[in-house]
Write a protein that holds these residues in place. Structure first.
Motif, short mmCIF file in Angstrom:
data_model
loop_
_atom_site.label_atom_id
_atom_site.label_comp_id
_atom_site.label_asym_id
_atom_site.label_seq_id
_atom_site.Cartn_x
_atom_site.Cartn_y
_atom_site.Cartn_z
N UNK A 21 -1.84 77.60 53.50
CA UNK A 21 -2.63 76.94 52.46
C UNK A 21 -1.88 75.71 51.94
N UNK A 22 -0.60 75.84 51.76
CA UNK A 22 0.21 74.72 51.27
C UNK A 22 0.20 73.57 52.28
N UNK A 23 0.35 73.87 53.55
CA UNK A 23 0.32 72.84 54.60
C UNK A 23 -1.05 72.18 54.68
N UNK A 24 -2.12 72.99 54.58
CA UNK A 24 -3.47 72.44 54.62
C UNK A 24 -3.72 71.50 53.45
N UNK A 25 -3.28 71.90 52.27
CA UNK A 25 -3.46 71.07 51.08
C UNK A 25 -2.67 69.77 51.20
N UNK A 26 -1.46 69.85 51.73
CA UNK A 26 -0.64 68.64 51.90
C UNK A 26 -1.29 67.69 52.91
N UNK A 75 -4.34 62.70 54.01
CA UNK A 75 -5.52 62.05 54.57
C UNK A 75 -6.28 61.28 53.50
N UNK A 76 -6.40 61.85 52.33
CA UNK A 76 -7.07 61.18 51.22
C UNK A 76 -6.35 59.89 50.84
N UNK A 77 -5.02 59.95 50.74
CA UNK A 77 -4.25 58.76 50.40
C UNK A 77 -4.37 57.70 51.49
N UNK A 119 -6.41 55.79 44.34
CA UNK A 119 -6.85 57.16 44.57
C UNK A 119 -7.13 57.95 43.30
N UNK A 120 -6.59 57.53 42.18
CA UNK A 120 -6.81 58.26 40.93
C UNK A 120 -8.21 58.02 40.37
N UNK A 121 -8.64 56.76 40.36
CA UNK A 121 -9.95 56.43 39.77
C UNK A 121 -10.97 56.04 40.83
N UNK A 122 -10.57 56.07 42.09
CA UNK A 122 -11.42 55.71 43.22
C UNK A 122 -11.97 54.29 43.12
#
Length: 71
Positions: free
Chosen positions: A7-12, A17-19, A29-32
């Protein structure tokens, strides 16, 4: 402990990917990219305050977010 590490690896990986997506678009990334947060934590939601994004200082740019957060 294998489940928790998975789960930790998936979240990381999801965060990375999001960043990367936000960096490719050039937006914070905070306010899109809006420059402000619509949902600022308040005790009572009588009004919807808008506050400048602390990550990019209200610019909405990824470069300002990088300078501000040091990432």
């Amino acid at each position: 402990m294998g489940l928790f590490s998975s789960i930790k690896e998936w979240n990381k990986a999801r965060q990375e990917k999001y960043l990367a997506d936000m960096e490719a678009k050039g937006i914070c990334p905070d306010c899109r990219g809006r420059g402000f947060d619509l949902y600022y934590p308040v005790e009572y939601y009588n009004t919807t305050p808008s506050v400048e994004c602390p990550g990019c200082n209200g610019s909405g740019l990824f470069s300002d977010w990088t300078n501000q957060t040091g990432q």
